[in-house]
Design a protein around this motif. Structure first.
Motif, PDB file in Angstrom:
ATOM      1  N   THR A   1      -5.686  -0.614  -6.161  1.00 39.85           N
ATOM      2  CA  THR A   1      -6.931  -0.340  -5.448  1.00 39.85           C
ATOM      3  C   THR A   1      -6.994   1.140  -5.107  1.00 39.85           C
ATOM      4  O   THR A   1      -6.088   1.684  -4.468  1.00 39.85           O
ATOM      5  CB  THR A   1      -7.020  -1.175  -4.161  1.00 39.85           C
TER       6      THR A   1
ATOM      7  N   LYS B   1      -9.130   3.972  -3.119  1.00 38.22           N
ATOM      8  CA  LYS B   1     -10.086   4.037  -2.014  1.00 38.22           C
ATOM      9  C   LYS B   1     -10.417   5.486  -1.672  1.00 38.22           C
ATOM     10  O   LYS B   1      -9.527   6.349  -1.660  1.00 38.22           O
ATOM     11  CB  LYS B   1      -9.509   3.334  -0.783  1.00 38.22           C
ATOM     12  N   ASP B   2     -11.697   5.748  -1.410  1.00 34.86           N
ATOM     13  CA  ASP B   2     -12.121   7.052  -0.913  1.00 34.86           C
ATOM     14  C   ASP B   2     -11.782   7.105   0.568  1.00 34.86           C
ATOM     15  O   ASP B   2     -12.406   6.429   1.389  1.00 34.86           O
ATOM     16  CB  ASP B   2     -13.626   7.226  -1.139  1.00 34.86           C
ATOM     17  N   THR B   3     -10.783   7.904   0.907  1.00 34.85           N
ATOM     18  CA  THR B   3     -10.334   8.006   2.300  1.00 34.85           C
ATOM     19  C   THR B   3     -10.827   9.270   2.984  1.00 34.85           C
ATOM     20  O   THR B   3     -10.434   9.558   4.119  1.00 34.85           O
ATOM     21  CB  THR B   3      -8.798   7.978   2.361  1.00 34.85           C
TER      22      THR B   3
ATOM     23  N   THR C   1       0.848  -1.175   0.000  1.00 33.52           N
ATOM     24  CA  THR C   1       0.000   0.000   0.000  1.00 33.52           C
ATOM     25  C   THR C   1       0.885   1.225   0.000  1.00 33.52           C
ATOM     26  O   THR C   1       1.861   1.309   0.735  1.00 33.52           O
ATOM     27  CB  THR C   1      -0.904   0.007   1.237  1.00 33.52           C
TER      28      THR C   1
ATOM     29  N   SER D   1     -14.141   1.444  -2.364  1.00 30.06           N
ATOM     30  CA  SER D   1     -12.957   1.327  -3.209  1.00 30.06           C
ATOM     31  C   SER D   1     -13.313   0.696  -4.543  1.00 30.06           C
ATOM     32  O   SER D   1     -14.378   0.089  -4.704  1.00 30.06           O
ATOM     33  CB  SER D   1     -11.871   0.491  -2.519  1.00 30.06           C
ATOM     34  N   THR D   2     -12.414   0.839  -5.491  1.00 29.22           N
ATOM     35  CA  THR D   2     -12.526   0.195  -6.792  1.00 29.22           C
ATOM     36  C   THR D   2     -11.116  -0.200  -7.228  1.00 29.22           C
ATOM     37  O   THR D   2     -10.142   0.138  -6.566  1.00 29.22           O
ATOM     38  CB  THR D   2     -13.192   1.128  -7.824  1.00 29.22           C
ATOM     39  N   THR D   3     -11.002  -0.937  -8.302  1.00 29.63           N
ATOM     40  CA  THR D   3      -9.684  -1.357  -8.766  1.00 29.63           C
ATOM     41  C   THR D   3      -9.533  -1.123 -10.254  1.00 29.63           C
ATOM     42  O   THR D   3     -10.506  -1.094 -11.002  1.00 29.63           O
ATOM     43  CB  THR D   3      -9.421  -2.848  -8.483  1.00 29.63           C
TER      44      THR D   3
ATOM     45  N   CYS E   1      -8.387  10.525  -1.451  1.00 34.43           N
ATOM     46  CA  CYS E   1      -8.314   9.138  -1.913  1.00 34.43           C
ATOM     47  C   CYS E   1      -6.886   8.625  -1.772  1.00 34.43           C
ATOM     48  O   CYS E   1      -5.937   9.400  -1.647  1.00 34.43           O
ATOM     49  CB  CYS E   1      -8.788   9.002  -3.368  1.00 34.43           C
TER      50      CYS E   1
ATOM     51  N   LEU F   1     -17.279   7.174  -5.811  1.00 33.78           N
ATOM     52  CA  LEU F   1     -17.011   6.331  -4.653  1.00 33.78           C
ATOM     53  C   LEU F   1     -17.525   7.016  -3.399  1.00 33.78           C
ATOM     54  O   LEU F   1     -17.277   8.214  -3.186  1.00 33.78           O
ATOM     55  CB  LEU F   1     -15.512   6.063  -4.498  1.00 33.78           C
TER      56      LEU F   1
END
Length: 458
Positions: free
Chosen positions: A380, A382-384, A347, A435-437, A361, A430
């Motif tokens: 990946t 991700k909306d953080t 990550t 998350s999406t990839t 993100c 999102l």
């Protein structure tokens, strides 16, 4: 003992297909064969294999006339130990080519193509049931034109015929197939392929089968004329095979699509078998779409039950599997052909903010497969943040000298010397925490340390 064996036979994909005179296969990555659940599911359920990447040009001949067969040999040996059919994939394809091939002049390219075909087929002579001799040689859309590639651009239309004649000389007993995507229904692209096959048969060019990849989703579903299209090719005197089947989605809709494909194949006498493009969702080239018959924990999904039932087998009801995180673009693949053994991952990026207040993100990079000359990555996003994203862009620096051969589920670009990937039309939105990839195949050596990635809301 024999009765127990019969009961077991009725409850697996491969044995149910065999009872119908077909095979039911899967794409296999050498690097996953050491995973017990992967190998046991393969051995129990399937009776045919296709190497995902291990027989492609970049994996087998990374430098001219220097051949590397170790990973492909591993798959072939495993398949032979289980008495499985083996499909060879692929001899001539515009993608996953080592850079030296594209730099050759026409005469030299012809010599290199002939040598590559001959060396691979000779090495595996007597072991391969069918070869995808030429892969994805036609453009998408309504033109019916050939796709630009080093082979097409330098050798012209005749390179396909030449490849098939060379392949027949190398192994007279292997089935020789043309393989492509988005030819599943009657359309301009499939008709262009049909016209080529018809011409080949009329002139005695050695072609035995046509492969229909079968990458489906809600935007590109199984066409209503699917069976009719398979039949019109079969009527030319060639076998038809479903070669890379996967269906984005989950539940009943996914199950129904899979069942439709199986029933269509069974209805066409020259449809000799079906290959799904992977065993488990977690290693699929489109894993966020959960497109396969087994979920990430190798649990059978409703689609599995539907396939087994359509094949005339029986195995009981199974659980629901994972749900889908998005659809892919029109079922179009870069050969449909990626994914394999697990290597490093990691990550990166603590999250970037910008645009809408509270939007942020992160992007994480993981190598899921590697082979001689290339590797596959899943990223990946991700909306953080505390606000929903409407769009995102990931950025990273590719190692010097390496290039991306194919990228999917995002739009590739560049900025400030970095490679960028902007969301596709269907996966930009999102919610916080979601998350999406996206994924890509790169030419080069998989990095031991994942490159630093940034993610920018936009």
């Amino acid at each position: 003992m024999s009765m127990a064996g019969s009961a077991h036979a009725a409850s697996t994909l491969g044995t149910a297909a065999a009872a119908q005179g077909r095979y039911f296969g899967t794409a296999v990555a050498a690097g996953h064969l050491s995973e017990s659940a992967y190998a046991s599911t393969l051995d129990t359920e399937f009776n045919a294999v296709t190497p995902e990447n291990e027989m492609k040009w970049d994996a087998t001949e990374p430098s001219r006339n220097s051949f590397s067969f170790a990973s492909a040999d591993q798959i072939v040996s495993h398949a032979q130990s289980q008495n499985m059919k083996i499909r060879g994939h692929t001899l001539v394809w515009y993608s996953q080519l080592p850079s030296w091939v594209g730099g050759l002049a026409a005469t030299d390219l012809q010599t290199a193509m002939d040598n590559h075909i001959t060396q691979l087929m000779t090495h595996y002579k007597g072991k391969i049931y069918a070869w995808d001799v030429v892969n994805e040689a036609f453009q998408d859309g309504g033109s019916g034109a050939r796709r630009s590639s080093p082979f097409q651009d330098k050798l012209g239309d005749g390179y396909i015929e030449h490849a098939f004649r060379t392949a027949r000389a190398a192994d007279p007993n292997a089935k020789l197939c043309y393989n492509d995507y988005n030819i599943d229904g009657v359309n301009a692209k499939s008709t262009a392929v049909y016209t080529m096959v018809k011409d080949f048969k009329a002139r005695g060019v050695p072609i035995d089968c046509v492969g229909f990849q079968g990458h489906f989703n809600s935007a590109s579903p199984v066409p209503s004329d699917y069976q009719a299209n398979l039949q019109r090719f079969a009527d030319l005197g060639v076998d038809v095979q479903i070669t890379e089947l996967d269906v984005a989605g989950s539940g009943t809709a996914q199950a129904n699509s899979y069942a439709t494909v199986v029933r269509s194949c069974l209805a066409v006498s020259r449809c000799t078998g079906i290959t799904v493009w992977g065993i488990t969702d977690k290693y699929s080239w489109r894993s966020s779409d959960t497109p396969l018959l087994f979920d990430g924990n190798y649990a059978k999904k409703p689609a599995y039950d539907a396939v087994l039932s359509a094949l005339g087998g029986s195995g009981g009801t199974t659980s629901g599997g994972t749900t889908n995180g998005g659809t892919t673009n029109g079922g179009t693949t870069n050969g449909g052909t990626t994914n394999g053994g697990t290597t490093n991952g990691g990550t990166t990026d603590g999250g970037s903010s910008g645009g809408t207040s509270g939007a942020a993100c992160s992007a994480s990079f993981g190598v899921v497969s590697s082979w001689a000359g290339g590797y596959q990555v899943t990223v990946t996003v991700k909306d953080t943040g505390t606000a929903a994203l409407s769009a995102w862009t990931a950025a990273w620096t590719e190692p010097q000298g390496e290039t991306i051969a194919n990228l999917w589920n995002a739009v590739q670009g560049s900025a400030g010397g970095q490679t960028t990937a902007h969301n596709a039309a269907y996966n930009g939105t999102l919610a916080p925490g979601a998350s999406t990839t996206f994924g890509f195949v790169a030419n080069g050596t998989a990095p031991q340390t994942p490159p630093a990635m940034t993610c920018q809301p936009s």
